[in-house]
Design a protein around this motif. Structure first.
Motif, PDB file in Angstrom:
ATOM      1  N   LEU A 180       0.821  -1.214   0.000  1.00 43.95           N
ATOM      2  CA  LEU A 180       0.000   0.000   0.000  1.00 43.95           C
ATOM      3  C   LEU A 180       0.853   1.261   0.000  1.00 43.95           C
ATOM      4  O   LEU A 180       0.490   2.261  -0.610  1.00 43.95           O
ATOM      5  N   ALA A 181       1.983   1.222   0.666  1.00 40.18           N
ATOM      6  CA  ALA A 181       2.874   2.383   0.683  1.00 40.18           C
ATOM      7  C   ALA A 181       3.416   2.665  -0.714  1.00 40.18           C
ATOM      8  O   ALA A 181       3.553   3.824  -1.110  1.00 40.18           O
ATOM      9  N   LYS A 182       3.695   1.611  -1.464  1.00 41.83           N
ATOM     10  CA  LYS A 182       4.230   1.802  -2.819  1.00 41.83           C
ATOM     11  C   LYS A 182       3.202   2.409  -3.764  1.00 41.83           C
ATOM     12  O   LYS A 182       3.558   3.173  -4.653  1.00 41.83           O
ATOM     13  N   VAL A 183       1.936   2.052  -3.593  1.00 39.30           N
ATOM     14  CA  VAL A 183       0.919   2.589  -4.496  1.00 39.30           C
ATOM     15  C   VAL A 183       0.355   3.915  -4.007  1.00 39.30           C
ATOM     16  O   VAL A 183      -0.375   4.581  -4.739  1.00 39.30           O
ATOM     17  N   SER A 184       0.701   4.317  -2.795  1.00 37.58           N
ATOM     18  CA  SER A 184       0.121   5.542  -2.252  1.00 37.58           C
ATOM     19  C   SER A 184       0.590   6.794  -2.990  1.00 37.58           C
ATOM     20  O   SER A 184      -0.178   7.741  -3.146  1.00 37.58           O
ATOM     21  N   LYS A 185       1.837   6.822  -3.456  1.00 39.13           N
ATOM     22  CA  LYS A 185       2.340   8.024  -4.133  1.00 39.13           C
ATOM     23  C   LYS A 185       1.596   8.297  -5.443  1.00 39.13           C
ATOM     24  O   LYS A 185       1.134   9.418  -5.652  1.00 39.13           O
ATOM     25  N   PRO A 186       1.431   7.307  -6.337  1.00 44.35           N
ATOM     26  CA  PRO A 186       0.661   7.578  -7.550  1.00 44.35           C
ATOM     27  C   PRO A 186      -0.790   7.937  -7.252  1.00 44.35           C
ATOM     28  O   PRO A 186      -1.368   8.805  -7.921  1.00 44.35           O
ATOM     29  N   VAL A 187      -1.365   7.305  -6.242  1.00 40.06           N
ATOM     30  CA  VAL A 187      -2.749   7.627  -5.865  1.00 40.06           C
ATOM     31  C   VAL A 187      -2.809   9.058  -5.348  1.00 40.06           C
ATOM     32  O   VAL A 187      -3.704   9.826  -5.720  1.00 40.06           O
TER      33      VAL A 187
ATOM     34  N   ALA B 116      -4.418  14.595  -5.939  1.00 34.07           N
ATOM     35  CA  ALA B 116      -3.978  15.991  -5.901  1.00 34.07           C
ATOM     36  C   ALA B 116      -4.292  16.691  -7.221  1.00 34.07           C
ATOM     37  O   ALA B 116      -4.745  17.842  -7.230  1.00 34.07           O
ATOM     38  N   GLU B 117      -4.061  16.000  -8.314  1.00 33.91           N
ATOM     39  CA  GLU B 117      -4.329  16.580  -9.634  1.00 33.91           C
ATOM     40  C   GLU B 117      -5.816  16.855  -9.828  1.00 33.91           C
ATOM     41  O   GLU B 117      -6.199  17.896 -10.351  1.00 33.91           O
ATOM     42  N   LYS B 118      -6.659  15.922  -9.394  1.00 37.21           N
ATOM     43  CA  LYS B 118      -8.114  16.068  -9.570  1.00 37.21           C
ATOM     44  C   LYS B 118      -8.715  17.110  -8.639  1.00 37.21           C
ATOM     45  O   LYS B 118      -9.669  17.793  -8.999  1.00 37.21           O
ATOM     46  N   THR B 119      -8.175  17.215  -7.412  1.00 36.81           N
ATOM     47  CA  THR B 119      -8.795  18.078  -6.411  1.00 36.81           C
ATOM     48  C   THR B 119      -8.122  19.429  -6.237  1.00 36.81           C
ATOM     49  O   THR B 119      -8.732  20.341  -5.690  1.00 36.81           O
ATOM     50  N   GLY B 120      -6.865  19.527  -6.656  1.00 34.69           N
ATOM     51  CA  GLY B 120      -6.135  20.762  -6.440  1.00 34.69           C
ATOM     52  C   GLY B 120      -5.477  20.841  -5.064  1.00 34.69           C
ATOM     53  O   GLY B 120      -4.838  21.832  -4.731  1.00 34.69           O
ATOM     54  N   ILE B 121      -5.653  19.801  -4.252  1.00 33.20           N
ATOM     55  CA  ILE B 121      -5.002  19.747  -2.941  1.00 33.20           C
ATOM     56  C   ILE B 121      -3.540  19.367  -3.170  1.00 33.20           C
ATOM     57  O   ILE B 121      -3.253  18.503  -3.994  1.00 33.20           O
ATOM     58  N   PRO B 122      -2.610  19.989  -2.451  1.00 26.10           N
ATOM     59  CA  PRO B 122      -1.195  19.648  -2.643  1.00 26.10           C
ATOM     60  C   PRO B 122      -0.928  18.150  -2.422  1.00 26.10           C
ATOM     61  O   PRO B 122      -1.487  17.541  -1.511  1.00 26.10           O
ATOM     62  N   ALA B 123      -0.073  17.586  -3.256  1.00 26.71           N
ATOM     63  CA  ALA B 123       0.238  16.155  -3.181  1.00 26.71           C
ATOM     64  C   ALA B 123       0.789  15.768  -1.814  1.00 26.71           C
ATOM     65  O   ALA B 123       0.491  14.687  -1.299  1.00 26.71           O
TER      66      ALA B 123
END
Length: 62
Positions: free
Chosen positions: A17-24, A29-36
């Motif tokens: 889960l930690a490995k997939v968390s960054k792309p998620v 962040a891209e969809k919502t505008g919230i900082p990554a």
């Protein structure tokens, strides 16, 4: 029964889960505008909760 573990115990599922968390986090962040970085922190807080719920459900079904 093997457990899913957690970050502190180096559980397999936590690592996955930690490995997939960054792309998620980047996608959210891209969809919502919230900082990554903010999204990543929230995901990091939620992963142990999700793992606990999954572990308890798996134990109940045994």
């Amino acid at each position: 029964m093997s457990t899913l573990g957690g970050f502190a115990t180096g559980g397999l599922m936590a690592g996955v889960l930690a490995k997939v968390s960054k792309p998620v986090a980047n996608a959210v962040a891209e969809k919502t505008g919230i900082p990554a970085a903010t999204v990543t922190r929230v995901i990091e807080m939620l992963v142990p909760v999700v793992l606990t719920v999954l572990s308890k459900r798996a134990a109940r079904k045994k």
